[in-house]
Design a protein around this motif. Structure first.
Motif, PDB file in Angstrom:
ATOM      1  N   ALA A 197       0.832  -1.205   0.000  1.00  0.00           N
ATOM      2  CA  ALA A 197       0.000   0.000   0.000  1.00  0.00           C
ATOM      3  C   ALA A 197       0.867   1.255   0.000  1.00  0.00           C
ATOM      4  O   ALA A 197       0.570   2.237  -0.694  1.00  0.00           O
ATOM      5  CB  ALA A 197      -0.941  -0.002   1.196  1.00  0.00           C
ATOM      6  N   GLY A 198       1.937   1.244   0.773  1.00  0.00           N
ATOM      7  CA  GLY A 198       2.831   2.391   0.807  1.00  0.00           C
ATOM      8  C   GLY A 198       3.527   2.616  -0.526  1.00  0.00           C
ATOM      9  O   GLY A 198       3.789   3.752  -0.923  1.00  0.00           O
ATOM     10  N   GLN A 199       3.822   1.523  -1.230  1.00  0.00           N
ATOM     11  CA  GLN A 199       4.413   1.677  -2.558  1.00  0.00           C
ATOM     12  C   GLN A 199       3.445   2.357  -3.517  1.00  0.00           C
ATOM     13  O   GLN A 199       3.841   3.206  -4.315  1.00  0.00           O
ATOM     14  CB  GLN A 199       4.815   0.308  -3.110  1.00  0.00           C
ATOM     15  N   LEU A 200       2.182   1.963  -3.459  1.00  0.00           N
ATOM     16  CA  LEU A 200       1.193   2.586  -4.339  1.00  0.00           C
ATOM     17  C   LEU A 200       1.072   4.071  -4.023  1.00  0.00           C
ATOM     18  O   LEU A 200       1.045   4.910  -4.934  1.00  0.00           O
ATOM     19  CB  LEU A 200      -0.162   1.892  -4.195  1.00  0.00           C
ATOM     20  N   PHE A 201       0.982   4.416  -2.736  1.00  0.00           N
ATOM     21  CA  PHE A 201       0.944   5.823  -2.337  1.00  0.00           C
ATOM     22  C   PHE A 201       2.146   6.579  -2.895  1.00  0.00           C
ATOM     23  O   PHE A 201       2.020   7.680  -3.448  1.00  0.00           O
ATOM     24  CB  PHE A 201       0.914   5.927  -0.812  1.00  0.00           C
ATOM     25  N   TYR A 202       3.325   5.994  -2.761  1.00  0.00           N
ATOM     26  CA  TYR A 202       4.547   6.664  -3.208  1.00  0.00           C
ATOM     27  C   TYR A 202       4.568   6.827  -4.725  1.00  0.00           C
ATOM     28  O   TYR A 202       4.942   7.880  -5.241  1.00  0.00           O
ATOM     29  CB  TYR A 202       5.747   5.857  -2.733  1.00  0.00           C
ATOM     30  N   GLN A 203       4.115   5.796  -5.457  1.00  0.00           N
ATOM     31  CA  GLN A 203       4.045   5.918  -6.913  1.00  0.00           C
ATOM     32  C   GLN A 203       3.106   7.056  -7.326  1.00  0.00           C
ATOM     33  O   GLN A 203       3.401   7.807  -8.248  1.00  0.00           O
ATOM     34  CB  GLN A 203       3.577   4.603  -7.536  1.00  0.00           C
ATOM     35  N   LEU A 204       1.981   7.169  -6.643  1.00  0.00           N
ATOM     36  CA  LEU A 204       1.045   8.255  -6.943  1.00  0.00           C
ATOM     37  C   LEU A 204       1.660   9.609  -6.628  1.00  0.00           C
ATOM     38  O   LEU A 204       1.533  10.559  -7.410  1.00  0.00           O
ATOM     39  CB  LEU A 204      -0.260   8.055  -6.159  1.00  0.00           C
ATOM     40  N   ALA A 205       2.324   9.704  -5.492  1.00  0.00           N
ATOM     41  CA  ALA A 205       2.986  10.964  -5.149  1.00  0.00           C
ATOM     42  C   ALA A 205       4.075  11.299  -6.168  1.00  0.00           C
ATOM     43  O   ALA A 205       4.209  12.453  -6.598  1.00  0.00           O
ATOM     44  CB  ALA A 205       3.577  10.878  -3.746  1.00  0.00           C
ATOM     45  N   LEU A 206       4.827  10.285  -6.588  1.00  0.00           N
ATOM     46  CA  LEU A 206       5.916  10.518  -7.534  1.00  0.00           C
ATOM     47  C   LEU A 206       5.413  10.978  -8.893  1.00  0.00           C
ATOM     48  O   LEU A 206       6.173  11.579  -9.665  1.00  0.00           O
ATOM     49  CB  LEU A 206       6.751   9.243  -7.694  1.00  0.00           C
ATOM     50  N   SER A 207       4.143  10.730  -9.193  1.00  0.00           N
ATOM     51  CA  SER A 207       3.599  11.207 -10.469  1.00  0.00           C
ATOM     52  C   SER A 207       3.571  12.725 -10.529  1.00  0.00           C
ATOM     53  O   SER A 207       3.491  13.310 -11.617  1.00  0.00           O
ATOM     54  CB  SER A 207       2.192  10.637 -10.702  1.00  0.00           C
ATOM     55  N   LYS A 208       3.647  13.383  -9.364  1.00  0.00           N
ATOM     56  CA  LYS A 208       3.663  14.846  -9.297  1.00  0.00           C
ATOM     57  C   LYS A 208       5.000  15.371  -8.773  1.00  0.00           C
ATOM     58  O   LYS A 208       5.102  16.557  -8.423  1.00  0.00           O
ATOM     59  CB  LYS A 208       2.540  15.336  -8.378  1.00  0.00           C
ATOM     60  N   ALA A 209       6.009  14.513  -8.710  1.00  0.00           N
ATOM     61  CA  ALA A 209       7.270  14.876  -8.066  1.00  0.00           C
ATOM     62  C   ALA A 209       8.346  15.251  -9.074  1.00  0.00           C
ATOM     63  O   ALA A 209       8.268  14.938 -10.267  1.00  0.00           O
ATOM     64  CB  ALA A 209       7.756  13.713  -7.199  1.00  0.00           C
ATOM     65  N   ASP A 210       9.382  15.918  -8.559  1.00  0.00           N
ATOM     66  CA  ASP A 210      10.601  16.158  -9.309  1.00  0.00           C
ATOM     67  C   ASP A 210      11.779  15.693  -8.451  1.00  0.00           C
ATOM     68  O   ASP A 210      11.603  15.242  -7.320  1.00  0.00           O
ATOM     69  CB  ASP A 210      10.742  17.633  -9.711  1.00  0.00           C
ATOM     70  N   ARG A 211      12.993  15.786  -8.997  1.00  0.00           N
ATOM     71  CA  ARG A 211      14.156  15.317  -8.262  1.00  0.00           C
ATOM     72  C   ARG A 211      14.359  16.103  -6.968  1.00  0.00           C
ATOM     73  O   ARG A 211      14.825  15.556  -5.966  1.00  0.00           O
ATOM     74  CB  ARG A 211      15.400  15.400  -9.160  1.00  0.00           C
ATOM     75  N   LYS A 212      13.979  17.371  -6.968  1.00  0.00           N
ATOM     76  CA  LYS A 212      14.118  18.172  -5.750  1.00  0.00           C
ATOM     77  C   LYS A 212      13.300  17.552  -4.615  1.00  0.00           C
ATOM     78  O   LYS A 212      13.781  17.458  -3.470  1.00  0.00           O
ATOM     79  CB  LYS A 212      13.672  19.606  -5.980  1.00  0.00           C
ATOM     80  N   PHE A 213      12.063  17.138  -4.906  1.00  0.00           N
ATOM     81  CA  PHE A 213      11.256  16.518  -3.859  1.00  0.00           C
ATOM     82  C   PHE A 213      11.922  15.250  -3.343  1.00  0.00           C
ATOM     83  O   PHE A 213      11.994  15.015  -2.137  1.00  0.00           O
ATOM     84  CB  PHE A 213       9.855  16.175  -4.365  1.00  0.00           C
ATOM     85  N   VAL A 214      12.400  14.408  -4.262  1.00  0.00           N
ATOM     86  CA  VAL A 214      13.024  13.153  -3.854  1.00  0.00           C
ATOM     87  C   VAL A 214      14.229  13.426  -2.954  1.00  0.00           C
ATOM     88  O   VAL A 214      14.411  12.794  -1.909  1.00  0.00           O
ATOM     89  CB  VAL A 214      13.434  12.307  -5.078  1.00  0.00           C
ATOM     90  N   ASP A 215      15.057  14.387  -3.342  1.00  0.00           N
ATOM     91  CA  ASP A 215      16.234  14.718  -2.537  1.00  0.00           C
ATOM     92  C   ASP A 215      15.839  15.313  -1.188  1.00  0.00           C
ATOM     93  O   ASP A 215      16.489  15.044  -0.173  1.00  0.00           O
ATOM     94  CB  ASP A 215      17.133  15.687  -3.293  1.00  0.00           C
ATOM     95  N   ASP A 216      14.794  16.112  -1.180  1.00  0.00           N
ATOM     96  CA  ASP A 216      14.334  16.685   0.093  1.00  0.00           C
ATOM     97  C   ASP A 216      13.806  15.585   1.012  1.00  0.00           C
ATOM     98  O   ASP A 216      14.140  15.526   2.197  1.00  0.00           O
ATOM     99  CB  ASP A 216      13.235  17.726  -0.148  1.00  0.00           C
ATOM    100  N   TYR A 217      12.985  14.707   0.455  1.00  0.00           N
ATOM    101  CA  TYR A 217      12.345  13.652   1.246  1.00  0.00           C
ATOM    102  C   TYR A 217      13.339  12.596   1.713  1.00  0.00           C
ATOM    103  O   TYR A 217      13.328  12.168   2.861  1.00  0.00           O
ATOM    104  CB  TYR A 217      11.241  13.014   0.412  1.00  0.00           C
TER     105      TYR A 217
END
Length: 437
Positions: free
Chosen positions: A212-232
């Motif tokens: 379930a957490g993977q699905l949530f993360y995939q959905l969030a990543l659909s609106k993400a950029d590398r800056k978000f990934v590095d911040d998180y």
């Protein structure tokens, strides 16, 4: 395996998923000549004989012996649990390995590197071209700061395989119900709407464990950029859980449950339940990782395939485990030679042709169409710097926090806003503990 990673970036040492590939010989140092006159290479890892990595590394040992006549390779297959609690003590002893397979992340390779227990491989990575063969996102798990935080600093490990999250689908169910394989996000939701209209739940899910957490993360990543990934993941800047992409991920997850894309009954299910539902042909799709691939290939009777999460540049995933060389190794030059062999095209092709995901394979050398697609899709994600690691990696204990949060979202006991509150505080507290900020 990658999954939703209890082990991750800043998880407690008790969660270490270590492995070790070891080598012994004469005195060691930092250059490739050090320990090159050693007569024994002691090597540990925990891969099974019939796994893709086990098969490939057996071949690498064979090549190493041919190219190093007079050197004895002493190989020991170690159980995961054998070094889980005592990795630092083991590799710092006279009985420790010279080269080992070891788990990536701040709490594992990062921790040992910060304690001075792992050899700095930066010079060798440059000299042997490993830095050219691995994408920047794969290098993230190989490099650690002096505080043991991944993503910057020197090389303390070298990965030679990868893993990532994708969508597996049952081609027979798609054909039977007249559903077209989607290539965009809109087509993905349209496909799920069509299954729902026929009384079929499109996605098998598991709220009691990582999926379930993977699905949530995939959905969030659909609106993400590398800056978000590095911040998180790397604590570059504070993360706002009440803003996109995390807000979008939670709200869209809840929307998918309300639309019947995900069954509310899946709140209590585990990953095995999700996997067997797909294997038995009861579910058209699952969103999960490449670690399922070999099992589906062995056990699925229906025709199946996979595709990348439609519309996403970023995907949950990372390198696999690392080859590391303990500081105490007395055969460092031999250890570097062995790592180099595992990066060769023929070894990378062996990983790929046996269901693994090599990091530097020529896809034309992969014979099985499904294996080839698995690798091509990984290369697509990796080449566009799209590996975003796993959602529970950032702080200790976060796996359980996320499982609880998204289980509540599936069963409807919490709203998306409440779930975001519930997962924000442990994250913020954990980052503060790690960084002091």
């Amino acid at each position: 395996m990658g999954r939703f990673r209890k082990l991750g970036v800043a998880v407690a040492l008790a969660a270490i998923a270590g492995t070790t590939l070891a080598a012994c010989g004469s005195d060691g140092g930092g250059s490739s000549s050090e320990g090159s006159d050693a007569k024994v290479l002691k090597l540990w890892h925990y891969e099974s004989e019939n796994s893709a990595m086990g098969i490939a590394w057996d071949k690498a040992i064979e090549i190493f012996k041919t190219e190093h006549p007079g050197v004895q390779v002493t190989f020991e297959r170690k159980a995961f649990e054998q070094i889980q609690q005592n990795a630092g003590m083991i590799i710092n002893s006279d009985e420790g390995p010279d080269i080992m397979e070891y788990n990536k992340g701040n709490a594992t390779a990062g921790l040992l590197s910060s304690q001075g227990l792992l050899t700095d491989l930066t010079e060798e990575a440059t000299k042997r071209g490993w830095d050219k063969e691995l994408s920047s996102s794969l290098q993230t798990t190989a490099r650690y700061s002096d505080k043991g935080v991944m993503g910057e600093g020197n090389w303390y490990g070298v990965p030679n395989y990868g893993e990532y999250v994708m969508v597996y689908y049952n081609k027979d169910l798609f054909d039977k119900n007249g559903v077209t394989v989607p290539t965009t996000y809109d087509e993905f939701t349209q496909a799920m709407d069509k299954f729902v209209s026929k009384g079929i739940t499109p996605l098998a899910e598991a709220g009691a464990e990582y999926p379930a957490g993977q699905l949530f993360y995939q959905l969030a990543l659909s609106k993400a950029d590398r800056k978000f990934v590095d911040d998180y993941q790397l604590y570059k800047n504070p993360v706002d859980f009440k803003a996109d992409p995390l807000k979008y991920g939670a709200e869209t997850f809840a929307d998918w449950v309300s639309k019947g894309y995900v069954s509310k009954e899946s709140a209590s299910l585990k990953a095995e339940d999700m996997g067997t539902a797909f294997i038995s042909g009861k579910a058209p799709m699952i969103v999960s990782g490449s670690w399922w691939y070999g099992r589906f290939k062995d056990e699925m009777k229906a025709n199946w395939d996979s595709f990348l999460f439609p519309g996403n540049k970023f995907s949950a995933g990372s390198s696999g485990n690392l080859w590391v060389v303990p500081t105490s190794s007395k055969a460092k030059g031999l250890a570097y030679d062995f790592i180099d062999i595992t990066m060769r095209p023929e070894i990378q092709a062996l990983i790929g042709n046996n269901g693994g995901v090599p990091v530097a394979a020529d896809a034309s050398q992969i014979t099985d169409p499904k294996n080839k697609k698995l690798i091509e899709n990984f290369n697509t994600v990796s080449s566009q710097d799209g590996l975003a690691f796993y959602p529970d990696w950032p702080v200790p204990g976060y796996y359980d926090v996320l499982v609880s949060g998204f289980q509540s979202l599936i069963n409807g006991s919490k709203t998306p806003d409440q779930v975001l509150d519930a997962i924000a505080k442990p994250y913020d507290d954990g980052v503060k503990e790690i960084t002091g900020k």
